[in-house]
Design a protein around this motif. Structure first.
Motif, mmCIF file in Angstrom:
data_model
loop_
_atom_site.group_PDB
_atom_site.id
_atom_site.type_symbol
_atom_site.label_atom_id
_atom_site.label_comp_id
_atom_site.label_asym_id
_atom_site.label_seq_id
_atom_site.Cartn_x
_atom_site.Cartn_y
_atom_site.Cartn_z
ATOM 1 N N ARG A 216 -5.938 22.612 7.520
ATOM 2 C CA ARG A 216 -5.097 23.785 7.787
ATOM 3 C C ARG A 216 -5.778 24.763 8.736
ATOM 4 N NH1 ARG A 216 -3.455 24.419 1.401
ATOM 5 N NH2 ARG A 216 -1.608 23.070 1.460
ATOM 6 N N SER A 217 -6.960 24.407 9.211
ATOM 7 C CA SER A 217 -7.752 25.217 10.138
ATOM 8 C C SER A 217 -8.199 26.541 9.538
ATOM 9 C CB SER A 217 -6.981 25.473 11.449
ATOM 10 O OG SER A 217 -7.888 25.797 12.483
ATOM 11 N N ASP A 218 -8.387 26.564 8.224
ATOM 12 C CA ASP A 218 -8.971 27.733 7.556
ATOM 13 C C ASP A 218 -10.472 27.468 7.448
ATOM 14 O OD1 ASP A 218 -9.748 29.840 5.986
ATOM 15 O OD2 ASP A 218 -8.197 29.552 4.464
ATOM 16 N N LEU A 219 -11.192 27.778 8.523
ATOM 17 C CA LEU A 219 -12.597 27.364 8.621
ATOM 18 C C LEU A 219 -13.492 28.091 7.636
ATOM 19 C CD1 LEU A 219 -13.090 26.951 12.474
ATOM 20 C CD2 LEU A 219 -12.047 25.405 10.802
ATOM 21 N N ALA A 220 -13.191 29.346 7.356
ATOM 22 C CA ALA A 220 -14.035 30.104 6.419
ATOM 23 C C ALA A 220 -13.947 29.506 5.021
ATOM 24 C CB ALA A 220 -13.613 31.576 6.402
ATOM 25 N N ALA A 221 -12.717 29.221 4.570
ATOM 26 C CA ALA A 221 -12.558 28.612 3.248
ATOM 27 C C ALA A 221 -13.177 27.222 3.217
ATOM 28 C CB ALA A 221 -11.080 28.552 2.874
ATOM 29 N N ALA A 222 -13.005 26.471 4.293
ATOM 30 C CA ALA A 222 -13.581 25.132 4.354
ATOM 31 C C ALA A 222 -15.099 25.190 4.245
ATOM 32 C CB ALA A 222 -13.170 24.441 5.656
ATOM 33 N N GLU A 223 -15.707 26.129 4.948
ATOM 34 C CA GLU A 223 -17.180 26.275 4.905
ATOM 35 C C GLU A 223 -17.655 26.501 3.478
ATOM 36 O OE1 GLU A 223 -21.033 26.484 6.194
ATOM 37 O OE2 GLU A 223 -19.474 26.530 7.736
ATOM 38 N N ALA A 224 -17.041 27.457 2.793
ATOM 39 C CA ALA A 224 -17.481 27.798 1.436
ATOM 40 C C ALA A 224 -17.278 26.628 0.480
ATOM 41 C CB ALA A 224 -16.722 29.028 0.947
ATOM 42 N N LEU A 225 -16.119 26.008 0.533
ATOM 43 C CA LEU A 225 -15.811 24.914 -0.390
ATOM 44 C C LEU A 225 -16.685 23.688 -0.125
ATOM 45 C CD1 LEU A 225 -11.930 25.287 -0.372
ATOM 46 C CD2 LEU A 225 -13.388 25.484 -2.403
ATOM 47 N N LEU A 226 -16.880 23.343 1.116
ATOM 48 C CA LEU A 226 -17.657 22.144 1.437
ATOM 49 C C LEU A 226 -19.132 22.331 1.115
ATOM 50 C CD1 LEU A 226 -15.938 21.120 4.797
ATOM 51 C CD2 LEU A 226 -15.723 19.990 2.573
ATOM 52 N N GLN A 227 -19.659 23.500 1.408
ATOM 53 C CA GLN A 227 -21.060 23.766 1.058
ATOM 54 C C GLN A 227 -21.255 23.684 -0.456
ATOM 55 O OE1 GLN A 227 -23.596 23.949 2.913
ATOM 56 N NE2 GLN A 227 -23.391 25.259 4.690
ATOM 57 N N ASP A 228 -20.352 24.341 -1.182
ATOM 58 C CA ASP A 228 -20.453 24.368 -2.638
ATOM 59 C C ASP A 228 -20.312 22.968 -3.218
ATOM 60 O OD1 ASP A 228 -20.705 25.385 -5.145
ATOM 61 O OD2 ASP A 228 -18.787 26.429 -5.187
ATOM 62 N N GLY A 229 -19.291 22.242 -2.745
ATOM 63 C CA GLY A 229 -19.047 20.909 -3.277
ATOM 64 C C GLY A 229 -20.174 19.940 -2.992
ATOM 65 N N THR A 230 -20.705 19.977 -1.778
ATOM 66 C CA THR A 230 -21.802 19.078 -1.430
ATOM 67 C C THR A 230 -23.040 19.387 -2.263
ATOM 68 O OG1 THR A 230 -20.934 18.947 0.825
ATOM 69 C CG2 THR A 230 -23.188 18.188 0.486
ATOM 70 N N ALA A 231 -23.296 20.662 -2.470
ATOM 71 C CA ALA A 231 -24.464 21.049 -3.268
ATOM 72 C C ALA A 231 -24.327 20.588 -4.715
ATOM 73 C CB ALA A 231 -24.632 22.569 -3.215
ATOM 74 N N LEU A 232 -23.157 20.786 -5.302
ATOM 75 C CA LEU A 232 -22.942 20.348 -6.685
ATOM 76 C C LEU A 232 -23.095 18.831 -6.806
ATOM 77 C CD1 LEU A 232 -19.966 22.382 -8.204
ATOM 78 C CD2 LEU A 232 -22.251 22.108 -9.143
ATOM 79 N N SER A 233 -22.571 18.108 -5.844
ATOM 80 C CA SER A 233 -22.680 16.646 -5.879
ATOM 81 C C SER A 233 -24.138 16.215 -5.798
ATOM 82 C CB SER A 233 -21.880 16.038 -4.724
ATOM 83 O OG SER A 233 -20.507 16.362 -4.834
ATOM 84 N N ARG A 234 -24.891 16.836 -4.919
ATOM 85 C CA ARG A 234 -26.331 16.533 -4.829
ATOM 86 C C ARG A 234 -27.014 16.811 -6.168
ATOM 87 N NH1 ARG A 234 -28.966 16.304 0.212
ATOM 88 N NH2 ARG A 234 -27.753 16.918 2.034
ATOM 89 N N GLN A 235 -26.669 17.933 -6.752
ATOM 90 C CA GLN A 235 -27.332 18.346 -7.999
ATOM 91 C C GLN A 235 -27.185 17.268 -9.067
ATOM 92 O OE1 GLN A 235 -25.406 21.588 -9.929
ATOM 93 N NE2 GLN A 235 -27.032 21.935 -11.405
ATOM 94 N N GLY A 236 -26.012 16.666 -9.142
ATOM 95 C CA GLY A 236 -25.781 15.654 -10.160
ATOM 96 C C GLY A 236 -26.132 14.247 -9.729
#
Length: 880
Positions: A589-609
């Motif tokens: 949807r080209s909402d880059l700010a929301a994409a940045e926050a969600l992708l950073q958070d999601g990738t970090a959580l996945s790494r953690q587990g």
């Protein structure tokens, strides 16, 4: 307060009215508060009374300011965990409105953004009364991310907020700069040393010893004012018949003093007390019931009460006096009183107690501490056989348990070997998963018949099906899964959930997408019946990914949100995939700010587990986001890291897809030669079956002017995508067809394809694909308005006029901008021009302060402005 946090870490140590008050030190700290200094630092080796002094000071301040306390553990060095407790301590101090911020801040292994730190500081600024937060044992924090974030907080904190650190070593927090600016109060070992007067007061008031001033001074001199040394000396003196002789013979280094006095103290205790102390010293935390299990004493609570009254280095961990720990140095000494065999037996008892009380992680930890591999294997086998163990999705923890076991212990336990195979599969260690699966099957087939044999063989077939599917062997994957389904008990919900997930994968690969969604959702429902949130979230998010392919971004978003709701607000690693998929939708949807926050958070959580396949998916979207942000080097770095992870999977299909993805990035970065090299290698072995690689090849050929094969590549893709209903792929293929015809100067054909793409994308909401693909076609866009006026206007405004693009849409304030302002950003800019603050903008637009700051940040970037005054000037130039 967040109920998932360990409450005992947030309790200020209890205040004892009879303690030595040490007014000289209290005044030193009070002066720092009065002068508005930012930080109070108590830095000294262990045993210098830092915690006692700080706790006493905090209790003197509770009437004049809000106070919070956080006792740190080594695990708190993880940034996500640290800030979860940091915010929890603030909540315990009475700071409100932090729940939403906590969910954003908890990003393990990903540095908190400046925007989030600013949001925290704004929340602290809103606290009217003075606020003090104490971080005890800060030396356990080793993460540069945490240090940098804390330094930023110190640099920008409100005047009402004061931070206090208790540590055994100096933290890397620009202390020299703080000293130069007189912004720090430092109390170190030399200052913390008890003076002769304080030592005398300590012995008379606290230890209730009738010592002469000279005797107290002698002990103070020989202990160098070391608080623990004084305490140990006082305990020994309470039961010595000749105090003067004891004092005269008191010599040695700190370590020698500790060992000597510990012996003397223990020698004065009853045999029952000494025995109790030694046998419970293997515990890092304990209560009466746990101590009773290790000692066999039914009156363990009475013994604990005696230890506390006798000041025998026991520390209460809660206000109810239920959980305790020993002083770390005292516990270290006590464990030396046990031989290895005794420690092992006690660790086993501790493990069994934790298992019986449902504390499976603690049970495994103590089992491994026993050093008995067979016992440990049994505990781990029972733990991983519990559905709840898988529910949290911390695969990294589970693999660490297995790694601690010798290989032979697994070979002797087919059920544990089966679970090990599944764990390694979830960790994307597929070769290792197959190895354990082979071992398990061999052991099952050669073992005597047993009631569970049929079930184990069915599970083995199910897991073999999972491995076959991930490697692209669809036929074997389906056969093994169907075989397993027919033999699984109806009430084995977890196994049926895994079987449905396998079928969902098979249907997705074969382009039967509606059936794929149906099976993924059924898998999620079965997983919930089994109590395994991990698989339920994974299944729902997999369904959402298929819904994205089908072009229904809104439905996919709702499916992901349903997955998020399954956790009840708890942040667990499987949520990473939900955030990654939501981030991908935001990117579409080209909402880059929301994409940045969600992708950073999601990738970090996945790494953690340890969920590395999910992490790789997040990295792929992050790389695409970096290209959208104009950061080609950043995109390349992310892809190279993802490729290195994929190499460990041992799955050629994944490695091949990653190479194609890199070729797309090379095209976007203008590295045509590198992309062409990939195309040549791909064509040499091309099968034409992988849609993503085929579309990538078409892109490279178009870019290199070798477009003769493009129609032959695109038409099968378009036909198959149409039959399967994969609208996102249809849009991409249509846009590439339009580019192909446009390059051939066949504008009528190019327009025809573009009209079809516009009509389909207007239904699905795919904005980003147009921004990525429409560059050569921008001159045709205004003619497409009749197909979908609002959507085309949105694309035209988003693309803007590149040099030579020649879109004739009339003038607007956004025309000179490389990336236009969204409608919401235009509203924010109007408020900026009106002189409104971030808080006022948030209130006017009914958004959070953090969202307002995100918009302001994006606006400054788009306007090329350093600050608000430049942004206002630029806005007036543009006609806002």
């Amino acid at each position: 307060m967040n109920t998932r946090l360990l409450a005992t870490k947030l309790h200020t140590p209890p205040f004892r009215p009879f303690e030595v008050t040490r007014p000289r030190l209290l005044e030193h700290m009070h002066t720092g508060l009065r002068e508005g200094r930012k930080l109070t630092l108590l830095s000294a080796p262990a045993g210098y009374g830092k915690t006692t002094l700080a706790a006493g000071w905090v209790h003197t301040l509770t009437a004049s300011r809000q106070t919070g306390w956080l006792s740190l553990d080594p695990e708190d060095s993880d940034p996500g965990r640290f800030f979860a407790y940091f915010l929890g301590a603030l909540q315990a101090a009475g700071v409100s409105g932090l729940d939403a911020l906590l969910s954003l801040f908890d990003r393990p292994q990903i540095p908190p953004s400046q925007a989030l730190l600013d949001e925290l500081l704004n929340r602290l600024s809103a606290v009217e009364s003075p606020l003090l937060l104490v971080l005890d044992d800060y030396q356990v924090i080793t993460s540069p991310v945490v240090h940098d974030a804390l330094a930023y907080i110190l640099d920008h904190k409100p005047v009402t907020f004061h931070l206090m650190l208790l540590t055994r070593q100096d933290p890397p927090l620009h202390l020299a700069r703080l000293r130069a600016r007189r912004q720090i109060t430092e109390i170190r070992a030399q200052v913390l040393r008890f003076t002769p007067e304080e030592a005398c007061q300590y012995f008379t008031q606290v230890m209730q010893l009738d010592l002469t001033r000279e005797a107290a001074r002698a002990l103070e001199e020989r202990t160098e004012g070391w608080a623990v040394g004084l305490q140990l000396a006082g305990l020994a003196l309470q039961n010595t018949a000749d105090p003067e002789r004891f004092i005269q013979s008191f010599r040695g280094s700190h370590r020698y003093v500790l060992d000597y006095l510990a012996e003397e103290v223990l020698a004065r205790q009853s045999e029952q007390t000494r025995w109790f102390l030694a046998r419970t010293s293997v515990l890092d935390r304990f209560n009466a019931d746990l101590c009773g299990a290790l000692t066999g004493q039914p009156d363990a609570q009475a013994v604990i009460d005696h230890l506390e009254k006798a000041n025998l280095f026991i520390v209460p961990l809660d206000d109810e006096r239920i959980w305790y720990r020993y002083h770390h140095l005292f516990r270290d000494y006590l464990t030396t009183l046990l031989d290895r065999k005794e420690q092992a037996e006690l660790s086993k008892k501790a493990s069994l107690w934790h298992e019986a009380n449902g504390m499976l992680t603690g049970a495994v930890r103590y089992a491994l501490a026993s050093g008995d591999p067979d016992f440990s294997a049994g505990v781990i086998e029972r733990a991983v056989d519990q559905n709840t163990t898988f529910s949290g999705g911390n695969v990294a923890l589970l693999t660490s348990w297995l790694a601690a076991l010798p290989a032979h212990t697994l070979q002797q336990r087919p059920r544990l070997n089966l679970n090990a195979s599944r764990i390694f599969y979830l960790a994307s260690q597929f070769d290792l998963a197959e190895k354990h699966l082979n071992q398990a099957e061999a052991a099952i087939k050669t073992s005597p018949p047993a009631p569970e044999t049929e079930l184990l063989l069915a599970l083995a077939a199910l897991y073999r099906g999972s491995l076959a599917l991930v490697r692209g062997d669809i036929q074997q994957g389906i056969e093994q899964t169907v075989y397993a389904q027919a033999r699984l008990p109806a009430d084995h919900h977890l196994a049926h959930a895994r079987a449905c997930f396998n079928l969902g994968q098979a249907y997705e690969i074969t382009d039967e997408l509606d059936q794929a969604v149906e099976n993924y959702l059924l898998s999620g429902d079965e997983a919930l019946l089994a109590g395994v949130r991990f698989l339920a979230i994974q299944a729902y998010c997999s369904a959402a990914q298929v819904q994205v392919k089908l072009g229904d971004l809104t439905l996919a978003e709702h499916t992901c949100q349903a997955a998020v709701q399954m956790t009840g607000g708890e942040r667990i690693p499987p949520l990473g995939l939900a955030y990654i998929v939501l981030g991908g939708i935001a990117l579409e949807r080209s909402d880059l700010a929301a994409a940045e926050a969600l992708l950073q958070d999601g990738t970090a959580l996945s790494r953690q587990g340890g969920l590395m396949d999910n992490a790789v998916l997040g990295m792929a979207s992050l790389a695409r986001l970096r290209i959208c942000q104009g950061d080609a080097p950043g995109a390349h770095a992310v892809v190279q890291e993802a490729r290195s992870i994929i190499q460990t999977f041992g799955v050629p299909l994944m490695a091949s897809r990653a190479a194609a993805f890199l070729a797309r990035l090379q095209l976007a970065a203008g590295k045509l030669q590198e992309a062409a090299r990939w195309a040549a290698e791909y064509q040499a072995k091309r099968s034409g079956t992988d849609e993503y690689e085929e579309l990538t090849l078409a892109r490279v050929l178009l870019a290199s002017g070798q477009s003769g094969l493009v129609p032959q590549i695109l038409q099968p893709v378009l036909d198959q995508a149409g039959r399967a209903g994969r609208r996102s792929s249809q849009i991409e293929a249509m846009l590439l067809f339009s580019r192909y015809d446009h390059a051939r100067k066949d504008l009528a054909a190019a327009e025809k394809w573009l009209v079809r793409a516009v009509a389909l994308a207007a239904e699905t909401g795919h904005v980003r694909i147009f921004l990525d693909e429409v560059g050569p076609l921008v001159d045709l866009l205004p003619r497409m308005r009749s197909a979908a006026p609002e959507f085309v206007d949105q694309i035209i405004k988003a693309v803007q006029r590149q040099p030579g693009a020649g879109i004739s849409t009339g003038s607007s304030p956004d025309d000179p901008l490389i990336e236009p302002l969204t409608p919401q950003e235009q509203r924010v800019l109007e408020l900026i021009v009106a002189g409104r603050s971030n808080q006022e903008i948030a209130a006017a637009l009914v958004i959070s302060l953090g969202t307002a700051k995100w918009h302001v940040h994006n606006i400054l970037q788009k306007l090329g402005a350093r600050d608000r005054p430049q942004a206002i000037a630029r806005a007036r130039e543009l006609g806002y």
